[in-house]
Write a protein that holds these residues in place. Structure first.
Motif, mmCIF file in Angstrom:
data_model
loop_
_atom_site.group_PDB
_atom_site.id
_atom_site.type_symbol
_atom_site.label_atom_id
_atom_site.label_comp_id
_atom_site.label_asym_id
_atom_site.label_seq_id
_atom_site.Cartn_x
_atom_site.Cartn_y
_atom_site.Cartn_z
ATOM 1 N N LYS A 189 0.841 -1.198 0.000
ATOM 2 C CA LYS A 189 0.000 0.000 0.000
ATOM 3 C C LYS A 189 0.880 1.254 0.000
ATOM 4 C CE LYS A 189 -3.845 0.089 2.430
ATOM 5 N NZ LYS A 189 -4.820 -0.061 3.556
ATOM 6 N N VAL A 190 1.930 1.228 0.812
ATOM 7 C CA VAL A 190 2.866 2.355 0.830
ATOM 8 C C VAL A 190 3.564 2.475 -0.524
ATOM 9 C CG1 VAL A 190 4.898 3.368 1.936
ATOM 10 C CG2 VAL A 190 3.210 2.150 3.322
ATOM 11 N N LEU A 191 3.967 1.335 -1.072
ATOM 12 C CA LEU A 191 4.658 1.330 -2.362
ATOM 13 C C LEU A 191 3.797 1.962 -3.449
ATOM 14 C CD1 LEU A 191 7.445 0.197 -3.345
ATOM 15 C CD2 LEU A 191 6.183 -1.788 -4.203
ATOM 16 N N GLY A 192 2.484 1.757 -3.353
ATOM 17 C CA GLY A 192 1.574 2.299 -4.353
ATOM 18 C C GLY A 192 1.509 3.824 -4.359
ATOM 19 N N GLN A 193 1.966 4.464 -3.282
ATOM 20 C CA GLN A 193 1.978 5.928 -3.202
ATOM 21 C C GLN A 193 3.406 6.467 -3.106
ATOM 22 O OE1 GLN A 193 -0.771 7.395 -3.752
ATOM 23 N NE2 GLN A 193 -2.178 5.694 -3.413
ATOM 24 N N THR A 194 4.362 5.642 -3.462
ATOM 25 C CA THR A 194 5.772 6.002 -3.344
ATOM 26 C C THR A 194 6.307 6.554 -4.660
ATOM 27 O OG1 THR A 194 6.292 4.445 -1.560
ATOM 28 C CG2 THR A 194 8.078 4.982 -3.066
ATOM 29 N N ASP A 195 7.110 7.598 -4.555
ATOM 30 C CA ASP A 195 7.782 8.142 -5.739
ATOM 31 C C ASP A 195 9.191 7.585 -5.907
ATOM 32 O OD1 ASP A 195 5.665 9.789 -6.571
ATOM 33 O OD2 ASP A 195 6.248 11.350 -5.157
ATOM 34 N N LEU A 229 -3.648 -7.083 -4.592
ATOM 35 C CA LEU A 229 -4.057 -6.871 -5.985
ATOM 36 C C LEU A 229 -5.322 -6.023 -6.077
ATOM 37 C CD1 LEU A 229 -3.348 -10.469 -7.367
ATOM 38 C CD2 LEU A 229 -1.887 -8.447 -7.513
ATOM 39 N N ASN A 230 -6.255 -6.243 -5.153
ATOM 40 C CA ASN A 230 -7.473 -5.430 -5.152
ATOM 41 C C ASN A 230 -7.170 -3.974 -4.811
ATOM 42 O OD1 ASN A 230 -9.218 -7.468 -5.918
ATOM 43 N ND2 ASN A 230 -9.713 -8.060 -3.822
ATOM 44 N N TYR A 231 -6.182 -3.748 -3.965
ATOM 45 C CA TYR A 231 -5.795 -2.380 -3.617
ATOM 46 C C TYR A 231 -5.324 -1.624 -4.862
ATOM 47 C CZ TYR A 231 -2.943 1.472 -1.860
ATOM 48 O OH TYR A 231 -2.395 2.716 -1.651
ATOM 49 N N TYR A 232 -4.510 -2.285 -5.686
ATOM 50 C CA TYR A 232 -4.009 -1.622 -6.896
ATOM 51 C C TYR A 232 -5.111 -1.419 -7.924
ATOM 52 C CZ TYR A 232 0.741 -1.394 -5.303
ATOM 53 O OH TYR A 232 1.859 -1.054 -4.603
ATOM 54 N N ARG A 233 -6.111 -2.271 -7.912
ATOM 55 C CA ARG A 233 -7.270 -2.022 -8.774
ATOM 56 C C ARG A 233 -8.025 -0.781 -8.297
ATOM 57 N NH1 ARG A 233 -7.464 -7.886 -8.342
ATOM 58 N NH2 ARG A 233 -7.004 -8.810 -10.387
ATOM 59 N N ARG A 234 -8.149 -0.626 -6.983
ATOM 60 C CA ARG A 234 -8.894 0.507 -6.436
ATOM 61 C C ARG A 234 -8.207 1.834 -6.731
ATOM 62 N NH1 ARG A 234 -9.400 -2.756 -1.883
ATOM 63 N NH2 ARG A 234 -7.921 -1.455 -0.706
ATOM 64 N N ILE A 235 -6.867 1.845 -6.704
ATOM 65 C CA ILE A 235 -6.160 3.109 -6.934
ATOM 66 C C ILE A 235 -5.832 3.331 -8.410
ATOM 67 C CG2 ILE A 235 -5.195 3.086 -4.599
ATOM 68 C CD1 ILE A 235 -2.499 2.275 -5.797
ATOM 69 N N GLY A 236 -6.304 2.425 -9.269
ATOM 70 C CA GLY A 236 -6.180 2.622 -10.712
ATOM 71 C C GLY A 236 -4.806 2.372 -11.292
#
Length: 322
Positions: A189-195, A229-236
């Motif tokens: 989840k953190v990785l999904g918002q990481t630059d 995987l569902n988290y990454y679907r939710r954040i597009g």
């Protein structure tokens, strides 16, 4: 302050002293410790231990839970209290290198004060394994995750070798799920918002981690992937990252997890795990081998051997269950 170390204290054993001492022996004092007692303090011995660290050492913040809350709640409390630029979670019984803070500070200077969101590094395992956790990523390279997707495939399956930028966790309100051992879900989840991400290029492991049998379901490590995987679907972001996320999932499932299961020497568990992994992967194997970008690019020879010879690999594993 550079780093906030988080330690959850659940048992009054020598290993809490060992863990704390490894932090207090740092050659650079640019840190704080957040020590959370996740238990009822019932006798004088426990109060003596707590007082020793609370009164004598200024860099320690001590939290005493009124009842057992679990590691997730403790870690979430620590995120709120942390004042360091980075936050590092340490499991009771694990130890860090005396030059941990010094090395981290020296490494960060190489990046011209660039803001790094997630930092990984080598750790030495002990207990069920004596391996060193390493990486197939380029060490020392700052990956821009808006265009460099490799870390999604190759970030390690443990919370122990990671440092997170504290303000990133607070900005997005990242929290651990209560009563669920989803270390990887939190990381992804953190990785999904990481630059920016980097795996430090250090000469020696910065931490020693005890790998033992878990006290909860060993299936937690792989079952969490539905949520990831569902988290990454939710954040597009799933469409762009699909190959890298699936690579990480299948590597966790058929390589890391089954390797760990073998260490338990439990025939019924080995059989269940091998059957589960085979059911989840066998039908996807051919497409994965032909079309997954991360798999086609990987230098992980052992994982490729497992994928290519999957049927034989599972048969050999099943022999251990007889």
């Amino acid at each position: 302050m550079l780093v906030s170390f988080v330690i959850t204290w659940q048992e009054i054993e020598e290993k809490i002293d060992t863990t704390l001492k490894s932090v207090l022996d740092q050659t650079d004092n640019d840190y704080e410790i957040i020590l959370i007692s996740d238990k009822m303090l019932e006798d004088n011995e426990e109060f003596i231990v707590l007082r020793k660290y609370f009164w004598d050492i200024n860099r320690i913040k001590t939290v005493v839970n009124s009842s057992i809350q679990g590691a997730s709640v403790c870690w979430n409390t620590a995120i709120d209290l942390a004042e360091g630029q980075y936050i590092k979670f340490i499991t009771q019984g694990d130890t860090i290198n005396p030059n941990f803070v010094k090395t981290l500070k020296e490494e960060l200077q190489k990046y011209d004060d660039e803001e790094l969101d997630i930092i990984e590094y080598n750790i030495q395992l002990n207990g069920l394994s004596d391996k060193t956790i390493d990486t197939y990523l380029q060490k020392g390279k700052v990956y821009n995750l808006n265009r460099d997707y490799e870390p999604y495939a190759h970030i390690s399956a443990t919370l122990s070798n990671k440092i997170f930028r504290t303000n990133l966790l607070k900005e997005f309100g990242f929290k651990f799920r209560r009563f669920v051992r989803f270390d990887m879900l939190f990381t992804y989840k953190v990785l999904g918002q990481t630059d920016s991400y980097v795996f430090l290029d250090t000469k020696e492991p910065l931490e020693s981690m005890y790998l033992g049998k878990v006290s909860y379901s060993v299936f937690d490590l792989v079952n969490q992937w539905t949520h990831i995987l569902n988290y990454y679907r939710r954040i597009g972001k799933f469409k762009d990252l699909k190959d890298y996320l699936n690579y990480a999932y299948y590597k966790t499932l058929i390589h890391i997890w089954l390797w760990n299961i073998r260490k338990y020497d439990n025939k019924l568990l080995i059989k269940k795990a091998a059957t589960f992994a085979s059911r989840k992967f066998e039908d996807k194997r051919e497409d994965f081998m032909k079309n997954n970008k991360a798999y086609l690019e990987t230098n992980d020879v052992r994982f490729k051997e497992i994928v290519q010879g999957f049927s034989s690999y599972i048969k050999e594993l099943m022999k251990l269950a007889r």
